[in-house]
Design a protein around this motif. Structure first.
Motif, PDB file in Angstrom:
ATOM      1  N   GLY A  12       0.448  -1.144   0.176  1.00 14.91           N
ATOM      2  CA  GLY A  12      -0.005  -0.145  -0.001  1.00 14.91           C
ATOM      3  C   GLY A  12       0.397   1.413   0.247  1.00 14.91           C
ATOM      4  O   GLY A  12      -0.098   2.098  -0.193  1.00 14.91           O
ATOM      5  N   ALA A  13       2.058   0.928   0.314  1.00 14.07           N
ATOM      6  CA  ALA A  13       3.259   2.209   0.112  1.00 14.07           C
ATOM      7  C   ALA A  13       3.808   2.703  -1.167  1.00 14.07           C
ATOM      8  O   ALA A  13       3.841   1.706  -1.993  1.00 14.07           O
ATOM      9  CB  ALA A  13       4.046   1.974   1.426  1.00 14.07           C
ATOM     10  N   PRO A  14       4.317   3.750  -1.471  1.00  9.44           N
ATOM     11  CA  PRO A  14       4.202   4.313  -2.546  1.00  9.44           C
ATOM     12  C   PRO A  14       5.833   3.453  -2.402  1.00  9.44           C
ATOM     13  O   PRO A  14       6.321   3.739  -4.089  1.00  9.44           O
ATOM     14  CB  PRO A  14       4.218   5.748  -2.833  1.00  9.44           C
ATOM     15  CG  PRO A  14       4.560   6.254  -1.309  1.00  9.44           C
ATOM     16  CD  PRO A  14       3.386   5.076  -0.763  1.00  9.44           C
ATOM     17  N   ARG A  15       6.212   4.135  -2.186  1.00  8.64           N
ATOM     18  CA  ARG A  15       8.188   3.988  -1.673  1.00  8.64           C
ATOM     19  C   ARG A  15       8.635   3.654  -0.968  1.00  8.64           C
ATOM     20  O   ARG A  15       8.185   3.502   0.471  1.00  8.64           O
ATOM     21  CB  ARG A  15       8.504   4.615  -2.345  1.00  8.64           C
ATOM     22  CG  ARG A  15       8.629   5.814  -1.340  1.00  8.64           C
ATOM     23  CD  ARG A  15       9.261   7.090  -2.332  1.00  8.64           C
ATOM     24  NE  ARG A  15       8.650   7.653  -3.443  1.00  8.64           N
ATOM     25  CZ  ARG A  15       7.657   7.832  -3.794  1.00  8.64           C
ATOM     26  NH1 ARG A  15       6.696   8.634  -2.425  1.00  8.64           N
ATOM     27  NH2 ARG A  15       6.938   8.330  -4.698  1.00  8.64           N
ATOM     28  N   GLU A  16       9.591   2.798  -0.417  1.00  4.34           N
ATOM     29  CA  GLU A  16      10.134   2.981   0.938  1.00  4.34           C
ATOM     30  C   GLU A  16      11.614   3.015   1.229  1.00  4.34           C
ATOM     31  O   GLU A  16      12.663   2.888   0.276  1.00  4.34           O
ATOM     32  CB  GLU A  16      10.490   1.529   1.629  1.00  4.34           C
ATOM     33  CG  GLU A  16      10.997   1.085   2.862  1.00  4.34           C
ATOM     34  CD  GLU A  16      10.794   1.719   3.642  1.00  4.34           C
ATOM     35  OE1 GLU A  16      11.501   2.963   4.568  1.00  4.34           O
ATOM     36  OE2 GLU A  16       9.353   1.740   3.781  1.00  4.34           O
ATOM     37  N   LYS A  17      11.361   4.778   1.678  1.00  2.00           N
ATOM     38  CA  LYS A  17      12.914   5.336   0.870  1.00  2.00           C
ATOM     39  C   LYS A  17      14.375   4.635   1.224  1.00  2.00           C
ATOM     40  O   LYS A  17      14.413   4.366   2.680  1.00  2.00           O
ATOM     41  CB  LYS A  17      12.912   6.954   1.334  1.00  2.00           C
ATOM     42  CG  LYS A  17      11.551   7.451   1.089  1.00  2.00           C
ATOM     43  CD  LYS A  17      12.169   8.900   1.409  1.00  2.00           C
ATOM     44  CE  LYS A  17      10.566   9.709   1.003  1.00  2.00           C
ATOM     45  NZ  LYS A  17      10.276  10.780   2.663  1.00  2.00           N
ATOM     46  N   PHE A  18      15.356   5.069   0.653  1.00  2.60           N
ATOM     47  CA  PHE A  18      16.702   4.337   1.284  1.00  2.60           C
ATOM     48  C   PHE A  18      17.012   5.699   1.959  1.00  2.60           C
ATOM     49  O   PHE A  18      17.002   6.629   2.137  1.00  2.60           O
ATOM     50  CB  PHE A  18      17.655   4.425   0.087  1.00  2.60           C
ATOM     51  CG  PHE A  18      17.660   3.331  -0.371  1.00  2.60           C
ATOM     52  CD1 PHE A  18      17.765   2.526  -0.138  1.00  2.60           C
ATOM     53  CD2 PHE A  18      17.183   2.936  -1.540  1.00  2.60           C
ATOM     54  CE1 PHE A  18      17.480   0.677  -0.834  1.00  2.60           C
ATOM     55  CE2 PHE A  18      17.016   2.497  -2.688  1.00  2.60           C
ATOM     56  CZ  PHE A  18      17.136   1.135  -2.285  1.00  2.60           C
ATOM     57  N   THR A  19      17.781   5.628   3.519  1.00  4.73           N
ATOM     58  CA  THR A  19      18.105   6.442   4.190  1.00  4.73           C
ATOM     59  C   THR A  19      19.571   6.481   4.775  1.00  4.73           C
ATOM     60  O   THR A  19      19.592   7.630   6.100  1.00  4.73           O
ATOM     61  CB  THR A  19      16.938   6.415   6.135  1.00  4.73           C
ATOM     62  OG1 THR A  19      18.106   5.156   6.476  1.00  4.73           O
ATOM     63  CG2 THR A  19      15.414   6.049   5.317  1.00  4.73           C
ATOM     64  N   THR A  20      20.015   6.254   4.110  1.00  3.02           N
ATOM     65  CA  THR A  20      21.762   6.595   3.934  1.00  3.02           C
ATOM     66  C   THR A  20      22.210   6.642   2.742  1.00  3.02           C
ATOM     67  O   THR A  20      21.674   6.023   1.726  1.00  3.02           O
ATOM     68  CB  THR A  20      21.796   4.993   5.127  1.00  3.02           C
ATOM     69  OG1 THR A  20      22.252   4.179   3.774  1.00  3.02           O
ATOM     70  CG2 THR A  20      22.269   4.898   6.486  1.00  3.02           C
ATOM     71  N   LEU A  21      23.131   7.023   3.007  1.00  2.00           N
ATOM     72  CA  LEU A  21      23.938   7.581   1.480  1.00  2.00           C
ATOM     73  C   LEU A  21      24.747   6.429   0.737  1.00  2.00           C
ATOM     74  O   LEU A  21      24.370   6.159  -0.327  1.00  2.00           O
ATOM     75  CB  LEU A  21      25.282   8.986   2.107  1.00  2.00           C
ATOM     76  CG  LEU A  21      24.762  10.246   1.761  1.00  2.00           C
ATOM     77  CD1 LEU A  21      25.890  11.101   2.564  1.00  2.00           C
ATOM     78  CD2 LEU A  21      23.687  11.066   1.408  1.00  2.00           C
ATOM     79  N   ASP A  22      25.135   5.490   1.999  1.00  4.89           N
ATOM     80  CA  ASP A  22      26.025   4.168   1.180  1.00  4.89           C
ATOM     81  C   ASP A  22      24.249   3.055   0.343  1.00  4.89           C
ATOM     82  O   ASP A  22      25.010   2.816  -0.439  1.00  4.89           O
ATOM     83  CB  ASP A  22      26.304   3.710   2.233  1.00  4.89           C
ATOM     84  CG  ASP A  22      27.576   4.492   2.790  1.00  4.89           C
ATOM     85  OD1 ASP A  22      28.285   5.296   2.578  1.00  4.89           O
ATOM     86  OD2 ASP A  22      28.024   3.680   3.563  1.00  4.89           O
ATOM     87  N   ALA A  23      23.304   3.640   1.591  1.00  2.08           N
ATOM     88  CA  ALA A  23      22.412   2.485   0.792  1.00  2.08           C
ATOM     89  C   ALA A  23      21.799   2.767  -0.806  1.00  2.08           C
ATOM     90  O   ALA A  23      21.309   2.448  -2.126  1.00  2.08           O
ATOM     91  CB  ALA A  23      21.356   2.186   0.865  1.00  2.08           C
ATOM     92  N   MET A  24      21.809   4.750  -1.227  1.00  2.99           N
ATOM     93  CA  MET A  24      21.216   5.120  -2.596  1.00  2.99           C
ATOM     94  C   MET A  24      22.525   4.793  -3.388  1.00  2.99           C
ATOM     95  O   MET A  24      21.453   4.791  -4.057  1.00  2.99           O
ATOM     96  CB  MET A  24      21.733   7.107  -2.300  1.00  2.99           C
ATOM     97  CG  MET A  24      20.264   7.269  -0.892  1.00  2.99           C
ATOM     98  SD  MET A  24      20.085   9.442  -0.541  1.00  2.99           S
ATOM     99  CE  MET A  24      18.667   9.192   0.348  1.00  2.99           C
ATOM    100  N   LEU A  25      23.221   4.790  -3.109  1.00  6.32           N
ATOM    101  CA  LEU A  25      24.361   5.201  -3.892  1.00  6.32           C
ATOM    102  C   LEU A  25      24.262   3.360  -4.437  1.00  6.32           C
ATOM    103  O   LEU A  25      24.970   2.742  -5.737  1.00  6.32           O
ATOM    104  CB  LEU A  25      25.811   5.640  -3.339  1.00  6.32           C
ATOM    105  CG  LEU A  25      25.905   6.698  -3.353  1.00  6.32           C
ATOM    106  CD1 LEU A  25      27.359   7.796  -2.407  1.00  6.32           C
ATOM    107  CD2 LEU A  25      26.142   7.848  -3.946  1.00  6.32           C
TER     108      LEU A  25
END
Length: 433
Positions: A414-427
């Motif tokens: 039901g959620a649109p996304r689960e955001k990454f909350t660390t720079l390492d995870a984003m990269l």
């Protein structure tokens, strides 16, 4: 060809890029530089996670970002990876669209105690901003005090009062949802220095408090002015006050109470090594509209105190700064030849998201009249060479799309996304080269 660097990828940044496109057509190249690997600024990490319709404006920015003459340059920090003087040498115009991401301090004794949190930090925590992912606010209750009379105060109160089920469809991050679910806060107090006629709360946000499943908004009818005086208010404020009048008829009948404490000014925060209570002085509004203390004081128990009293733009080395107003020193957006400010970095934290659009067009017009059409500056080619020389790991908009796809794939039901909350995870979420 004009080369424009925009520092900041929030609404002010993207509206400025759009304005430059419409002003110069194909005769412009705009680089939107952001220290984070993800774009959209406060749309991503400032707008409440249960206000998805507002966040949808990012699709407009995406259309701008995917055009041929605008690009996103993420994971690049001005001051760390490149300086303002270097950017001014490379670009015909440098536009500061950094917003106002720092909290204004309360400025009272005890405001540095554990448990006292600025709204930028608290909102960043539940919205997944990497700077605040480890905040761990005290939620053991029973009391929480919110200082401020604007929509951010309402957002914080609503987030504290909602059940887990009420976050369905939102993009609140997992660590916040898990922490808020079992919390024991039962008494939320919103402190406002002045009265109901002086609030900066909009009707939609106030109305939402009346539909929470486990919380009841409360107003002391003695704080409400005569109903006859509402007629002089502008329509939006008049509707907001009508919500407060309706709340005055409520009685504590839910597990959580949200109490509007008007004519109340925090004097100090006290506790044994942490926030435990807020000392408040009763106020009155003088003939100039200012809140003046009456000398009557009382205390409100609170382990969590969230200050929602405004924001400041952080200074940047080499850029004139107005410390009193908490923004860059500028004359209608002009700071120095070829250097401009837009949005909250220009005017301070006022206005709505849409207010930034005319700001962007004003700056584009100034760039058109104040910079040469063909200076021969290197622009993005020069920036790319500089960042490559310094081994900066640049994130492109295509990289961001990969990150976004991963966030969408990781979403709970039901959620649109689960955001990454660390720079390492984003990269790490980028597609391998």
């Amino acid at each position: 060809m004009r080369h424009v660097a925009v520092i900041g990828s929030g609404p002010a940044g993207y509206y400025t890029a759009e304005a430059c496109q419409k002003t110069f057509g194909d005769d412009v190249r705009v680089d939107i530089i952001d220290r984070l690997p993800v774009p959209y600024g406060l749309i991503r990490t400032g707008v409440a996670p249960d206000h998805q319709s507002i966040k949808a404006v990012s699709r407009r920015y995406e259309a701008t970002a995917l055009s041929d003459n605008v690009r996103f340059v993420g994971n690049v920090a001005v001051g760390r990876d490149v300086s303002i003087p270097e950017l001014r040498d490379l670009y015909d115009a440098v536009v500061l669209a950094t917003g106002a991401p720092h909290d204004r301090p309360l400025g009272i004794p005890g405001d540095d105690l554990p448990g006292v949190i600025g709204s930028a930090a608290f909102v960043g925590w539940y919205n997944g901003h990497p700077d605040f992912a480890d905040l761990a606010p005290p939620l053991e209750g029973p009391g929480a005090v919110i200082v401020g009379a604007g929509n951010v105060a309402l957002d914080v109160a609503r987030i504290l009062a909602k059940t887990s089920d009420e976050f369905a469809g939102s993009d609140i991050v997992k660590h916040a949802l898990e922490a808020l679910g079992p919390h024991a806060i039962t008494d939320v107090t919103i402190l406002a220095r002045r009265g109901p006629h002086e609030i900066a709360m909009t009707p939609k946000e106030l109305g939402e408090l009346g539909h929470l499943s486990r919380a009841t908004p409360l107003v002391d009818s003695a704080d409400l002015p005569s109903i006859d005086t509402d007629a002089a208010l502008e329509p939006g404020l008049r509707k907001s006050v009508s919500h407060l009048r309706a709340f005055a008829g409520n009685r504590p009948a839910s597990p959580v109470s949200i109490t509007f404490d008007f004519f109340a000014m925090p004097l100090a925060i006290k506790g044994n090594g942490k926030a435990e209570r807020v000392v408040v002085e009763r106020t009155r509004v003088d003939e100039d509209g200012r809140a003046v203390g009456t000398g009557e004081t009382y205390e409100i128990p609170a382990r969590l105190v969230v200050s929602c009293i405004g924001y400041r733009t952080p200074p940047i080395e080499g850029v004139p700064y107005d410390a009193r107003l908490g923004r860059f020193a500028n004359d209608e957006g002009h700071i120095a030849p070829g250097l401009y400010a837009v949005g909250w970095a220009r005017r301070g934290p006022t206005g709505t998201i849409g207010t930034n659009r005319p700001d962007g067009f004003m700056i584009a017009d100034r760039i058109a009249s104040e910079t040469p059409g063909d200076s021969g500056k290197a622009g993005r080619v020069g920036l790319d060479a500089l960042l490559a020389e310094r081994a900066v790991d640049v994130v492109t908009f295509r990289d961001w799309q990969e990150i976004e796809r991963s966030e969408i794939a990781n979403a709970r039901d039901g959620a649109p996304r689960e955001k990454f909350t660390t720079l390492d995870a984003m990269l790490a979420a980028r597609a391998p080269i």
